[in-house]
Design an enzyme around this catalytic site. Sequence first.
Site, PDB file in Angstrom:
ATOM      1  N   TYR A  80     -19.609   1.311  -7.831  1.00  0.00           N
ATOM      2  CA  TYR A  80     -19.225   2.309  -6.836  1.00  0.00           C
ATOM      3  C   TYR A  80     -19.316   1.743  -5.421  1.00  0.00           C
ATOM      4  O   TYR A  80     -18.451   1.980  -4.591  1.00  0.00           O
ATOM      5  CB  TYR A  80     -20.125   3.546  -6.967  1.00  0.00           C
ATOM      6  CG  TYR A  80     -19.651   4.706  -6.109  1.00  0.00           C
ATOM      7  CD1 TYR A  80     -18.714   5.611  -6.610  1.00  0.00           C
ATOM      8  CD2 TYR A  80     -20.099   4.870  -4.803  1.00  0.00           C
ATOM      9  CE1 TYR A  80     -18.244   6.661  -5.832  1.00  0.00           C
ATOM     10  CE2 TYR A  80     -19.643   5.906  -4.009  1.00  0.00           C
ATOM     11  CZ  TYR A  80     -18.721   6.810  -4.532  1.00  0.00           C
ATOM     12  OH  TYR A  80     -18.250   7.833  -3.759  1.00  0.00           O
ATOM     13  N   PHE A 132       9.620   6.274   7.831  1.00  0.00           N
ATOM     14  CA  PHE A 132       9.567   6.336   6.385  1.00  0.00           C
ATOM     15  C   PHE A 132       9.167   7.781   6.058  1.00  0.00           C
ATOM     16  O   PHE A 132       8.493   8.419   6.857  1.00  0.00           O
ATOM     17  CB  PHE A 132       8.556   5.318   5.822  1.00  0.00           C
ATOM     18  CG  PHE A 132       8.525   5.335   4.319  1.00  0.00           C
ATOM     19  CD1 PHE A 132       9.613   4.866   3.602  1.00  0.00           C
ATOM     20  CD2 PHE A 132       7.441   5.852   3.630  1.00  0.00           C
ATOM     21  CE1 PHE A 132       9.619   4.914   2.215  1.00  0.00           C
ATOM     22  CE2 PHE A 132       7.440   5.905   2.246  1.00  0.00           C
ATOM     23  CZ  PHE A 132       8.524   5.435   1.531  1.00  0.00           C
TER      24      PHE A 132
HETATM   25  C1  LIG Z   1       6.350   2.693   0.236  1.00  0.00           C
HETATM   26  C2  LIG Z   1       6.136   2.692   1.652  1.00  0.00           C
HETATM   27  C3  LIG Z   1       5.083   3.420   2.217  1.00  0.00           C
HETATM   28  C4  LIG Z   1       4.169   4.292   1.389  1.00  0.00           C
HETATM   29  O1  LIG Z   1       3.455   3.542   0.451  1.00  0.00           O
HETATM   30  P1  LIG Z   1       2.895   4.211  -0.892  1.00  0.00           P
HETATM   31  O2  LIG Z   1       1.948   3.199  -1.428  1.00  0.00           O
HETATM   32  O3  LIG Z   1       4.083   4.422  -1.803  1.00  0.00           O
HETATM   33  O4  LIG Z   1       2.240   5.475  -0.507  1.00  0.00           O
HETATM   34  C5  LIG Z   1       4.931   3.364   3.589  1.00  0.00           C
HETATM   35  N1  LIG Z   1       5.756   2.647   4.352  1.00  0.00           N
HETATM   36  C6  LIG Z   1       6.771   1.927   3.840  1.00  0.00           C
HETATM   37  C7  LIG Z   1       7.641   1.133   4.744  1.00  0.00           C
HETATM   38  C8  LIG Z   1       7.007   1.932   2.480  1.00  0.00           C
HETATM   39  O5  LIG Z   1       8.036   1.249   1.986  1.00  0.00           O
END
Ligand SMILES: *Cc1c(COP(=O)(O)O)cnc(C)c1O
Length: 479
Positions: A80, A132
């Site tokens: 942990y 994004f």
């Molecule tokens: C996929 C992505 C995220 C989010 O990542 P996750 O691990 O899917 O939550 C953020 N920014 C960009 C540019 C991404 O391509």
Amino acid sequence: MNRIKLSNGEDLPLEMHKVKIVQKLELKPVEKRLEAIKEAGNNTFLLRNRDVFLDMLTDSGTNAMSDLQQAAMLTADDCYAGGESFFRLEAELKKVFNKKFFLPAHQGRACEHLLSRVMVKKGNIVPMNYHFTTTKAHIRLQGGDILEIPADEAFNTSSDALFKGNIDISKLKKAFKQHKGKIPFVRLEAGTNLIGGQPVSLQNIKEIHALCKQNNVPFVFDASLLQDNLFFMKTQEDSCKDKSILEICNEVADNVDIIYFSARKFGCARGGGICLNDEKLFSEIRQLVPLFEGFLTYGGMSDKEIEAIAVGIRESMDIDMISQGPQFIKFMTEELKKAGVPVVTPPGGLGCHLDAKAFLSHIDPENFQAGSLASAFYIISGVRGMERGTIAEERNKDGSECIAKIELLRLALPRRVFTMSQIKFTIDRIIWLHKNRDLIDGLEWEEEPEILRFFLGRLKPVNDWQERLVEKFKQDFDL
Ligand SMILES: *Cc1c(COP(=O)(O)O)cnc(C)c1O
């Protein structure tokens, strides 16, 4: 890095890895696929994977791991608190990003949540090259808003500009003047996802860095798609030609203040984290990690994944490893272009992007060109792509549809997953669909969620076009 010339002159990207473990796939009959997409409300997120032949939905958490990553998972120090796995990842990140502090999180959007919660206040504006989906949602949740300032070329889907992800420096200067005191940070995304995996240049990063410094505003770098971006810097930017990938990566990191990443992409495993030097900010965010993610030495990740990320990041500094994705995408994009299919150019990282606005120009944007294309393409191929267009937007404040600037069907190529014959099959089916595009019609809402509606929303066809498409497909392929 290998791109081999065949004796007939053809240029072929060659895999610098071999397959050691495989998963059996099934290509279900076209009638079954029609049934499956109807059950999924024409939303490829809602398909069951057993009904999918080639899963090109995303590269998130679906990249193939290396033997060394798998081996490292067995060495995980499962516990942990205070596990050695964490310190091994921290040390690896220090080599590539050289920041004092590292905070773990369970994936990329969790980093966005933590950063937004601490840094974004009501009325704030965050300038960025492009949003994004989860980034924008987290900033808005805090009462802030985003300001997208890429160069105009970013929205030209048929371009030969090499770094379409760059921020337009004159727009950034203007934003600093116009929104003085309201900018909590500037955000730059590597391998700009929603405009087709388009890279940013090291030169642009340096210029943004200088402006941020001058205005005393932190510079946040989303490194989720950095792997592909490093490839493009090395191969397309003069100042990077003689540097190693690690040297380029170090230089990128030296010119930004805060780096966060999804290790579902960067690192080819599952997890994420934030790297920074600012001690005050570090202690503020640190308090939130055990509350939202997990204790500080795992942050919601399993220790096994932490080990895999550490190795994955080290491997991402190898040009042979990072060139596979962009080279396959380039091959696919060029073949489609030759056949007259509208694709985003230049080819970027992440995947091959079909320009649905041009592909389905006969469909009203309010009937979702990219969504309709995603549905049609799954039906005739069993390949699952992702709509990146109007469905992925949120409605305007007055309730009207916010028509996306670009409508894309993204066919992600998770790294080292697909073979060349699978790519050729995909190309062939896209070309068939393009010849028969007049048969495709639009979609309309059946069930529309309020938050991030593209994940769970359901749509239905505006008429019986899907049945007619299946009929034509069966005719042409003697089924
Ligand atoms: C996929 C992505 C995220 C989010 O990542 P996750 O691990 O899917 O939550 C953020 N920014 C960009 C540019 C991404 O391509």
